[in-house]
Each structure stands twice: as structure tokens, then as C-alpha cells.
Design a protein around this motif. Structure first.
Motif, PDB file in Angstrom:
ATOM      1  N   ILE A  22     -17.531  -2.220   1.752  1.00 26.29           N
ATOM      2  CA  ILE A  22     -16.574  -1.260   3.648  1.00 26.29           C
ATOM      3  C   ILE A  22     -16.517  -2.105   3.883  1.00 26.29           C
ATOM      4  O   ILE A  22     -17.877  -2.313   4.504  1.00 26.29           O
ATOM      5  CB  ILE A  22     -16.567  -0.061   4.052  1.00 26.29           C
ATOM      6  N   GLU A  23     -15.814  -2.848   4.804  1.00 28.08           N
ATOM      7  CA  GLU A  23     -15.791  -4.025   5.798  1.00 28.08           C
ATOM      8  C   GLU A  23     -14.959  -3.398   6.895  1.00 28.08           C
ATOM      9  O   GLU A  23     -14.281  -3.818   8.193  1.00 28.08           O
ATOM     10  CB  GLU A  23     -15.655  -5.589   5.917  1.00 28.08           C
ATOM     11  N   ALA A  24     -14.387  -2.916   6.793  1.00 29.23           N
ATOM     12  CA  ALA A  24     -13.180  -2.192   8.140  1.00 29.23           C
ATOM     13  C   ALA A  24     -12.399  -0.789   7.479  1.00 29.23           C
ATOM     14  O   ALA A  24     -12.481  -0.809   6.138  1.00 29.23           O
ATOM     15  CB  ALA A  24     -12.081  -3.215   7.861  1.00 29.23           C
ATOM     16  N   PRO A  25     -11.078  -0.056   8.093  1.00 24.62           N
ATOM     17  CA  PRO A  25     -10.603   0.283   7.535  1.00 24.62           C
ATOM     18  C   PRO A  25      -9.792   0.651   6.720  1.00 24.62           C
ATOM     19  O   PRO A  25      -8.991  -0.897   6.569  1.00 24.62           O
ATOM     20  CB  PRO A  25      -9.998   1.278   9.247  1.00 24.62           C
ATOM     21  N   LEU A  26      -9.111   0.955   6.027  1.00 26.63           N
ATOM     22  CA  LEU A  26      -8.028   0.795   5.305  1.00 26.63           C
ATOM     23  C   LEU A  26      -6.728   0.422   5.478  1.00 26.63           C
ATOM     24  O   LEU A  26      -6.828   0.753   6.630  1.00 26.63           O
ATOM     25  CB  LEU A  26      -7.991   2.499   4.160  1.00 26.63           C
ATOM     26  N   TYR A  27      -6.443  -0.415   4.395  1.00 23.48           N
ATOM     27  CA  TYR A  27      -4.941  -1.205   4.915  1.00 23.48           C
ATOM     28  C   TYR A  27      -4.622  -2.075   6.290  1.00 23.48           C
ATOM     29  O   TYR A  27      -4.129  -2.660   7.026  1.00 23.48           O
ATOM     30  CB  TYR A  27      -4.100  -0.152   5.465  1.00 23.48           C
ATOM     31  N   TRP A  28      -6.512  -2.662   6.745  1.00 23.36           N
ATOM     32  CA  TRP A  28      -6.339  -3.676   7.178  1.00 23.36           C
ATOM     33  C   TRP A  28      -6.755  -4.576   6.502  1.00 23.36           C
ATOM     34  O   TRP A  28      -7.183  -4.872   5.414  1.00 23.36           O
ATOM     35  CB  TRP A  28      -7.641  -3.289   8.396  1.00 23.36           C
ATOM     36  N   ARG A  29      -5.684  -5.992   7.578  1.00 21.74           N
ATOM     37  CA  ARG A  29      -6.575  -7.747   6.777  1.00 21.74           C
ATOM     38  C   ARG A  29      -6.190  -7.840   7.772  1.00 21.74           C
ATOM     39  O   ARG A  29      -6.081  -7.937   9.264  1.00 21.74           O
ATOM     40  CB  ARG A  29      -5.475  -7.649   6.177  1.00 21.74           C
ATOM     41  N   ASP A  30      -6.724  -9.415   8.393  1.00 21.12           N
ATOM     42  CA  ASP A  30      -6.606 -10.108   9.359  1.00 21.12           C
ATOM     43  C   ASP A  30      -5.623  -9.883  10.486  1.00 21.12           C
ATOM     44  O   ASP A  30      -4.785 -10.487  10.018  1.00 21.12           O
ATOM     45  CB  ASP A  30      -6.859 -11.616   9.505  1.00 21.12           C
ATOM     46  N   GLY A  31      -5.830  -8.956  10.991  1.00 20.09           N
ATOM     47  CA  GLY A  31      -4.246  -9.111  12.685  1.00 20.09           C
ATOM     48  C   GLY A  31      -3.230  -7.753  12.148  1.00 20.09           C
ATOM     49  O   GLY A  31      -2.832  -8.004  12.950  1.00 20.09           O
ATOM     50  N   GLU A  32      -3.533  -8.013  10.945  1.00 21.07           N
ATOM     51  CA  GLU A  32      -2.296  -6.572  10.753  1.00 21.07           C
ATOM     52  C   GLU A  32      -3.108  -5.390   9.735  1.00 21.07           C
ATOM     53  O   GLU A  32      -4.319  -5.230   9.240  1.00 21.07           O
ATOM     54  CB  GLU A  32      -1.394  -7.944   9.127  1.00 21.07           C
ATOM     55  N   HIS A  33      -2.022  -4.548   9.478  1.00 23.44           N
ATOM     56  CA  HIS A  33      -1.980  -3.390   8.908  1.00 23.44           C
ATOM     57  C   HIS A  33      -0.780  -2.646   8.085  1.00 23.44           C
ATOM     58  O   HIS A  33       0.142  -2.856   8.296  1.00 23.44           O
ATOM     59  CB  HIS A  33      -2.561  -1.937  10.492  1.00 23.44           C
ATOM     60  N   PHE A  34      -1.331  -2.437   7.255  1.00 23.25           N
ATOM     61  CA  PHE A  34      -0.055  -1.685   6.137  1.00 23.25           C
ATOM     62  C   PHE A  34       0.377  -1.152   6.556  1.00 23.25           C
ATOM     63  O   PHE A  34      -0.075   0.410   7.249  1.00 23.25           O
ATOM     64  CB  PHE A  34      -1.082  -2.081   4.633  1.00 23.25           C
ATOM     65  N   THR A  35       2.146  -0.419   6.877  1.00 21.87           N
ATOM     66  CA  THR A  35       3.025   0.259   7.216  1.00 21.87           C
ATOM     67  C   THR A  35       3.668   1.113   6.378  1.00 21.87           C
ATOM     68  O   THR A  35       3.682  -0.208   5.107  1.00 21.87           O
ATOM     69  CB  THR A  35       3.477   0.418   8.428  1.00 21.87           C
ATOM     70  N   HIS A  36       4.185   2.044   6.485  1.00 24.87           N
ATOM     71  CA  HIS A  36       5.984   2.198   5.505  1.00 24.87           C
ATOM     72  C   HIS A  36       6.789   1.902   5.289  1.00 24.87           C
ATOM     73  O   HIS A  36       8.065   1.138   4.684  1.00 24.87           O
ATOM     74  CB  HIS A  36       6.428   3.249   5.823  1.00 24.87           C
TER      75      HIS A  36
END
Length: 435
Positions: free
Chosen positions: A274-288
Motif C-alpha cells: 500500500i502506497e496511496a489511497p485506492l484509485y490513485w495514480r500520479d496526479g489522477e484518480h479513478f472516478t465514475h
């Protein structure tokens, strides 16, 4: 206005700034109908394949949510209360019972994604048949309590449908979007807030507080009985921890500093990388709406209890107890209609936390309170008594509501609960400190 291409199509426009009808002025039959319609609307963008997949054991297929909520009404109302009623299909209770031991054998939770049949159309037909059959019971006061429970139960599954399909789409390497367009409230997001000198803290002098459901209207059994607790003086931060603040935690080595973490938590961090919240990647996050740029001023979401506790330690603060949170919330909710002013789901639209000073909405907030029964708690008789009580072990209480919680569903006494490693829900944190 939400434009649809029909069942299995694509939602083409963004969320309008509409507010759901005030349910205080709706009859029980109207609230039942509105709840059932919203479930259908939420599933409308999904194809047959979308609605059938299961991305992990904690999640369930969208089709299963549509069917299970229908099974609930058929089993606990129609089967037992409507003379001469015959089950729509006698094989389906095995598929769509969730965890009710009193209702017999059922398919394993991890195998719900294997239910290719009945088809999505057949499930929709079943829903329509149950809605038609239940009409004579909706205006009968003798059935009002069970119908209220069924409505609240379906609202919980509407939130689960949204969070479960988000996880499924996230696991797809293409990063597909359920909706196109952003939440209409995105321009209202709050500005960044410093950890120690935020714009406001809710101060509480301590003393004896009455906790638990006290108002009229519906509440789940785990919200009572009301009882007294002794609070020491404390303060609860007026805003949620933000993405930008979480970036600071990461940059300072938060996920690499063992002293910040509980023992089980540190083992989880290392074992699961674990290195970050779920759905995170560099500068972005996953949404609907697929992958999007991450707003540093928006509330951080999709964190576990382990992460929330570690962040609070890093910040030199702590998580509130559920009793502290509720004591503050009783002065913040709208009289007679709790949680109606927050950033909560009011129609089928892409949910997105926006921040602000509301205690309700955006994300569920972890507390440091274990999920345990209140003094003098007793589960209801029969199968419905399995609804909450048997899960009161090894989980943590969350308060508030999220952007996927149906408007008006929450209240100050509401107790959500998850295991400490779970984070696929819209979970975040609000800091507390001793005074």
C-alpha cells in the motif's frame, strides 16, 4: 436532465443541480416508488456484462443488487403477508439471499459474479412484478415498519451498487466510464485547509451526552437504544482532510514510517504494498467518469481505517469517537430532515466529493469507535433480526454520509461500519483533538 439511450446505453449529460423531493411530504407508497425508480436509473448505463461482473468478494454485481433488494421485499413482505402469493421463481432465493441464515442455503458471496442467468431483463421483469404485487400492502399501517426497512435497505444497496461498479470498472485496464460529464457541483469545492489552523473547529465542552436515535421516524436497530455517555472536552475539525494534505503525508514518508501505524496496519501496508489511497495514480484518480485529474482541495476518499488512523497520528491529532461526532452533528443537521443539505446523491448522476463544511455528505468518516451494541440493545425477532446485530465484532464505526448516499438517508445517529482494511467505499476522515 439526464439523457439515456435506454437500458444498457450511456448517460450522455452531466448531473443537473436538481434536489430530490422532500420525502417528509411523500406517502410511504410514493417513497417506495421513488426508491425503486432510482435503482433502475442507476443501473441504466450498464450493459448485461457490466451488471454481471464481480471484481472482488467484498463487492457484488449490479444485477445482484437489483435482484437482492427485490428478494427482500418478496421474502419479508409478499411471501408472508399477501395471501395466495407465489414466488416469482422458487429457485431464485438461493441466488439472491445475502446472509440470512434463517432463510436457508444460498450461493457463496464470492460466487455472485457467476450468476449469468437470470438475465438483467429477467431481473427487471421480476422487479416490476414485485412492485405490482406489493401495491395493496403499501397503504396498510400493519406493514409500514417492514416497508420502511425495505426502503432503507434498498437505499443502502444503491450506494453499494455505485461503489461496487466503480471498483469493477477500475479493474478494467481500459478505465471505462459509467457516465460522461462531471458533477455539477464541482465548481463549489472548498479551498485547501491547513491541518492545525483550519477555518473552524467545532468545540465541545464535554459532559454527559445522550447518544443514539431519539427523534421520530425510521432508524436501524443498531442506532439504539439511546443512552448516556460522558465526553471529555474536545474539538472536531470543520472540514475533511483533503487530497493535497494526503499528498503531504505521502511525501513525508507516511507509508514508510512504521511508528505511525498500528501493528496489524503496518503488516497490511507491507503485505499489500500500500502506497496511496485506492484509485490513485500520479496526479489522477479513478472516478465514475473514468480517470480524471485529482483536485488537491477535494476531500481524500477511499482510505482504510488503518490509513485514517496513521494520518491522524502523523498530524499529531486523532480520530473522533462516534459519540463525539454525533454530539457535534446534532447541532449541524437540518431540523426534521437530517443530512438533507450535504453533497449526497439526489438522482442518477456521477458522484464526486466536493468538500465544504457540511458534516454529512462527501465521504463516510472513520471514528476510533469499535462497532459494538449499545447498552440494552436487542435484535428484532425473526430473520430481520440478522440485519445488523450479528456483525458487531471486528469492525469500526463511520459517521456522516457519502456522495453516493441517497439524500436524506443518513442522520446523526446513523452507524455505518467496515473492517479496518476495507476502502472501496467513499471513506475519508475528519480530525479531532483534545481540548
Amino acid at each position: 436532465m439526464v439523457l439515456s439511450e435506454g437500458r444498457g446505453g450511456t448517460i450522455a449529460s452531466s448531473h443537473s443541480n436538481a434536489v430530490a423531493p422532500d420525502q417528509r411530504n411523500m406517502s410511504l407508497a410514493e417513497r417506495y416508488a421513488a426508491t425503486r425508480r432510482l435503482s433502475e436509473k442507476l443501473a441504466e448505463p450498464l450493459s448485461e456484462a457490466d451488471a454481471t461482473i464481480q471484481s472482488m468478494p467484498d463487492a457484488s454485481p449490479a444485477k445482484w443488487h437489483l435482484a437482492h433488494t427485490t428478494w427482500f421485499f418478496e421474502t419479508f413482505l409478499l411471501r408472508d403477508s399477501l395471501p395466495g402469493y407465489r414466488l416469482h421463481d422458487e429457485r431464485w432465493p438461493f441466488l439472491f439471499n445475502s446472509y440470512y441464515e434463517a432463510e436457508g442455503a444460498r450461493i457463496a458471496r464470492k460466487d455472485r459474479g457467476l450468476i449469468a442467468r437470470p438475465s438483467l431483463d429477467e431481473v427487471h421483469d421480476w422487479r416490476e412484478a414485485v412492485d405490482e404485487a406489493i401495491r395493496p400492502l403499501l397503504d396498510d399501517p400493519a406493514h409500514a415498519d417492514l416497508i420502511e426497512l425495505g426502503i432503507a435497505h434498498e437505499q443502502q444497496h444503491q450506494e453499494l451498487l455505485l461503489t461496487d461498479i466503480k471498483h469493477a470498472f477500475f479493474k478494467n485496464p481500459l478505465g471505462p466510464a459509467m457516465w460522461r460529464g462531471r458533477h455539477a457541483h464541482e465548481d463549489e469545492q472548498a479551498g485547501g485547509v491547513g491541518l492545525a489552523d483550519g477555518p473552524d473547529w467545532h468545540q465541545h465542552p464535554g459532559g454527559i451526552a445522550l447518544i443514539g436515535h431519539q427523534e421520530g421516524g425510521f432508524a436501524f436497530d443498531n442506532e439504539g437504544p439511546a443512552h448516556r455517555v460522558l465526553l471529555e472536552p474536545f474539538a472536531l475539525r470543520g472540514t475533511l482532510v483533503t487530497n493535497g494534505e494526503w499528498d503531504g503525508f505521502i511525501a513525508d514518508g507516511g507509508y514508510r514510517t512504521a511508528s505511525l501505524w498500528l501493528s496489524d496496519a503496518w503488516d497490511w501496508v507491507r503485505r499489500c504494498n500500500i502506497e496511496a489511497p485506492l484509485y490513485w495514480r500520479d496526479g489522477e484518480h479513478f472516478t465514475h467518469c473514468g480517470w480524471e485529474e485529482r483536485d488537491p482541495d477535494a476531500p481524500v476518499t477511499h482510505i482504510s481505517y488503518y490509513e485514517a488512523d496513521a494520518f491522524a497520528s502523523w498530524a499529531g491529532m486523532r480520530l473522533p469517537t462516534e459519540f463525539e461526532w454525533e454530539a457535534i452533528a446534532r447541532g449541524q443537521d437540518s431540523p426534521g430532515h437530517p443530512a438533507d443539505g450535504g453533497n449526497q446523491l439526489d438522482e442518477a448522476a456521477p458522484p464526486l466529493p466536493r468538500g465544504g463544511h457540511d458534516l454529512f455528505g462527501d465521504c463516510w468518516q472513520f471514528t476510533r469507535s469499535a462497532y459494538l451494541p449499545y447498552p440494552r440493545f436487542a435484535p428484532a425477532e425473526g430473520a430481520v433480526g440478522e440485519y445488523n446485530g450479528k456483525f458487531m465484532a471486528g469492525q469500526w464505526v463511520l459517521k456522516g454520509a457519502s456522495c453516493t448516499t441517497v439524500r436524506g438517508h443518513s442522520r446523526p445517529s446513523y452507524r455505518n461500519f467496515f473492517y479496518p482494511q476495507q476502502r472501496w467505499q467513499f471513506t475519508g476522515l475528519r480530525l479531532a483533538r483534545d481540548v
